[in-house]
Design an enzyme around this catalytic site. Structure first.
Site, mmCIF file in Angstrom:
data_model
loop_
_atom_site.group_PDB
_atom_site.id
_atom_site.type_symbol
_atom_site.label_atom_id
_atom_site.label_comp_id
_atom_site.label_asym_id
_atom_site.label_seq_id
_atom_site.Cartn_x
_atom_site.Cartn_y
_atom_site.Cartn_z
ATOM 1 N N HIS B 204 0.842 -1.201 0.000
ATOM 2 C CA HIS B 204 0.000 0.000 0.000
ATOM 3 C C HIS B 204 0.872 1.243 0.000
ATOM 4 O O HIS B 204 1.978 1.240 0.522
ATOM 5 C CB HIS B 204 -0.927 0.008 1.223
ATOM 6 N N GLU B 207 1.359 7.962 -3.523
ATOM 7 C CA GLU B 207 2.432 8.369 -4.415
ATOM 8 C C GLU B 207 2.079 9.697 -5.084
ATOM 9 O O GLU B 207 0.977 9.865 -5.607
ATOM 10 C CB GLU B 207 2.620 7.301 -5.488
ATOM 11 N N HIS B 235 -3.220 3.832 -2.860
ATOM 12 C CA HIS B 235 -3.482 2.391 -2.957
ATOM 13 C C HIS B 235 -3.698 1.837 -1.558
ATOM 14 O O HIS B 235 -2.757 1.789 -0.757
ATOM 15 C CB HIS B 235 -2.284 1.691 -3.628
ATOM 16 N N HIS B 329 -9.879 -3.669 -6.830
ATOM 17 C CA HIS B 329 -9.280 -4.849 -7.449
ATOM 18 C C HIS B 329 -9.883 -6.148 -6.973
ATOM 19 O O HIS B 329 -9.759 -7.155 -7.655
ATOM 20 C CB HIS B 329 -7.790 -4.965 -7.071
ATOM 21 N N ASN B 330 -10.384 -6.176 -5.771
ATOM 22 C CA ASN B 330 -10.769 -7.434 -5.127
ATOM 23 C C ASN B 330 -12.249 -7.381 -4.766
ATOM 24 O O ASN B 330 -12.634 -6.894 -3.697
ATOM 25 C CB ASN B 330 -9.957 -7.636 -3.826
ATOM 26 N N MET B 368 7.303 1.131 -6.766
ATOM 27 C CA MET B 368 7.565 2.495 -6.284
ATOM 28 C C MET B 368 8.728 3.179 -7.002
ATOM 29 O O MET B 368 8.909 4.381 -6.865
ATOM 30 C CB MET B 368 7.817 2.496 -4.774
ATOM 31 N N SER B 372 3.577 4.289 -13.491
ATOM 32 C CA SER B 372 2.234 3.731 -13.375
ATOM 33 C C SER B 372 1.482 4.149 -14.628
ATOM 34 O O SER B 372 1.973 4.980 -15.394
ATOM 35 C CB SER B 372 1.527 4.291 -12.137
ATOM 36 N N HIS B 391 -4.153 -5.425 -12.784
ATOM 37 C CA HIS B 391 -4.299 -4.466 -11.679
ATOM 38 C C HIS B 391 -2.972 -3.849 -11.253
ATOM 39 O O HIS B 391 -2.962 -2.880 -10.488
ATOM 40 C CB HIS B 391 -4.988 -5.097 -10.473
#
Lengths: 141, 468
Positions: B204, B207, B235, B329-330, B368, B372, B391
């Site tokens: 998680h 950013e 995230h 995502h889940n 990181m 992205s 994802h």
């Protein structure tokens, strides 16, 4: 082996645990999980130790183990307490009574290694051979 | 799984032909290079295992960022007939509705580059990230926690954390229907009550990045994105509440699998018929966790904006921070798809996969130390992957291997030399999250683009990251 060792997993983390009895196996599993979560890095005495009684019934030995280890997560997430000692007073196939000793998380004493989200059933099968118990436990982080 | 074979369909998709107890084929979206990585772990076996579940429709799918998980692989998609099919907590994951939110700003990279360290420190102060970290000015009551489980991001907006506009840019309008707080255990509520508005740890992050490449100027313009623009990625998911719900219902579903005679290739595929008390109870608890996750990202957004305002001395009209979109995502969602010439309602499990409907923004974070992506959903995704795409980057290296690879290296310094400031609660986590441990997300995103299940709009490059 100290009763457990860390094992590799692509996304998460696990332990290979063993014990000379079911009681020892469950205690080693808890010690192993706690070692993945916390590192003791200071010599300051643990403040405010508390003892938490645990009484669990489950549908299988594996479920019993998962629920036992989940107590460590519960103590940390809800009370901010680090589980430092584990006693099993009585254990049968699918039931146990025990005590977890915990202390308040103290950044001078404890470093958080991994914030474990859950204890998984992935590949979890407790084996018994010659009176010794063993299993691999994977944790979601 | 000795009988598992894969066949190339085309350059970007592979089939696992049915064998044994599989009811449908497996379909994996991957390039030749990625499939070699995938073959190193058990994920294809997990794709095949999912295909054995009752009521599965068309295929068991896997995205190019696939890696092995619990029951379902991460990056797995499976849709089930509502009358004959099952629901499985393993097909959603422990971190229910873990997801990503992208914010855009009016600022450019040059506006903040020289101030990035101070800005990231302010963000780190404002957003609870470490162990036991909490905002002193925010205390959630048990009553409000239950309201959040029903109302999601709408609750947060009603309390002044954001505006009504925000809800239009969150999947499902910020509220997952069908939630029932009574389906959530006391233990899950206890784990969640102190964690709303916290980032969590592991992969998680928050950013701060900038748009370094535009691929589709029309869509980018529609999303309010432009080159060198400062953006913010968040995230995180449903924290301890969601994790506990999954654990609780795995216990329920293990018993339910026996009760309903569901043969399990893997315990973590434990499930119940969708239209059963156990299935419906799980879905309503899952919806509650999804609402918690969306509220969580809404709270963090509010405090991120406050951090920008405080540190940069800017008001809303100057910084212009707004949500581009928020995806999960889940989840398991009821969606309509054409099956055998008819429209059918299916329950689509996406575990480490993003919904990719036509025109919908798709947000794909990399690791990181690298880029992205912002993509957009497509009609082809609806036709070929039940409206799903990847994802993220997907791990290729265990945490232990990542630590060994970084022995003697100063990862924080390496990132700083690349122009990325990282602040984290745990040095160990930063090392474990090093770029070497992940696939290159460009490879993943390119497969999805070439397969036609999502299309690139913009690339973002990090300049600051905070991690729990």
């Amino acid at each position: 082996m100290s009763g457990y060792r860390q094992i590799e997993h692509t996304a998460d983390i696990g332990i290979d645990v063993e014990g000379a009895s079911l009681k020892e196996f469950f205690i080693n599993a808890a010690r192993g999980m706690s070692s993945l979560m916390f590192l003791r890095c200071g010599n300051v005495p643990s403040p405010c130790e508390t003892r938490h009684s645990v009484s669990i019934k489950a549908g299988s030995k594996e479920e019993l183990l998962v629920k036992w280890l989940e107590e460590i997560l519960y103590l940390f997430d809800v009370g901010g307490r680090v589980a430092i000692g584990f006693e099993i007073e009585e254990i049968m196939e699918v039931e146990l009574r025990g005590v977890i000793t915990a202390c308040a998380f103290n950044p001078e004493v404890h470093a958080l290694r991994h914030q474990i989200k859950a204890v998984t059933y992935h590949g979890l099968a407790i084996k018994e051979e010659g009176g010794r118990f063993s299993a691999i436990v994977i944790f979601d982080i | 799984m000795d009988a598992l074979k894969i066949q190339k369909i085309n350059d970007y998709s592979w089939r696992i032909p049915r064998f044994g107890d599989m009811r449908v084929d497996g379909i994996v979206f991957a390039s030749e290079r990625i499939i070699k990585d995938i073959l190193k772990d058990q994920s294809l076996g997990q794709v095949a295992n999912v295909a054995t579940l009752p009521g599965i429709v068309r295929a068991s799918y896997a995205m190019p960022d696939i890696h092995w998980g619990y029951g379902f692989c991460i990056g797995g998609v499976a849709a089930f007939d509502v009358q004959e099919g099952v629901v499985s907590p393993g097909g959603v994951g422990y971190d229910i509705s873990c997801g990503v939110r992208l914010l855009r700003t009016n600022l450019t990279k040059s506006d903040i580059q020289e101030k990035i360290t101070g800005l990231m420190r302010e963000l780190y102060c404002q957003i609870p990230t470490g162990v036991g970290a909490k905002r002193k000015d925010f205390q959630l009551s048990k009553y409000d926690e239950k309201k959040i489980l029903e109302e999601g991001a709408r609750w947060a907006v009603s309390k002044g954390f954001g505006t009504a506009r925000d809800l239009d840019f969150i999947e499902d309008g910020g509220v997952f229907n069908g939630a029932d707080p009574d389906a959530v255990s006391t233990r899950a509520l206890e784990r969640g009550v102190n964690q709303l508005g916290t980032l969590g740890s592991g992969n998680h992050f928050l950013e701060v990045s900038f748009v370094d490449e535009i691929y589709d100027s029309v869509v980018a313009n529609a999303l309010g994105l432009f080159k060198n623009q400062v953006t913010i990625f968040i995230h995180t998911g449903s924290r301890g509440l969601g994790h506990q719900i999954c654990s609780d219902y795995i216990g329920v579903m293990l018993k339910a699998s026996q009760k309903y005679g569901i043969k399990l290739a893997d315990k973590q595929l434990c499930s119940a018929p969708i239209r059963s008390p156990e299935g419906e109870s799980y879905l309503s608890a899952m919806a509650a966790a999804a609402n918690y996750a969306m509220a969580n990202r809404q709270m963090i957004t509010h405090w991120a904006i406050e951090a920008f305002e405080k540190f940069l001395g800017l008001g809303p009209k100057d910084h212009g921070i707004e949500i581009v979109y928020d995806v999960s995502h889940n989840t398991a969602k009821f969606e309509d798809y054409m099956v055998g010439g008819n429209i059918k309602k299916l329950l689509v499990h996406r575990k480490g996969a993003t919904r990719s409907l036509p025109g919908q923004p798709v947000l794909i974070p990399g690791d990181m130390g690298r880029y992205s992506y912002v993509l957009v959903g497509t009609e082809k995704a609806v036709a070929e992957s039940f409206g799903s795409t990847c994802h993220g980057a997907g791990r290729v290296m265990s945490r232990g291997a990542a630590k060994r690879a970084c022995r003697g290296r100063d990862v924080v310094r390496e990132l700083k030399d690349k122009g990325i400031t990282v602040i984290g609660a745990s040095r160990e986590t930063i090392v474990e999250e090093v770029s070497d441990a992940y696939k290159d997300v460009t490879d993943v995103v390119d497969v999805c683009q070439e397969a036609g299940i999502s299309r690139k709009v913009a690339r973002l490059w990090p300049i600051g990251v905070i991690k729990g």
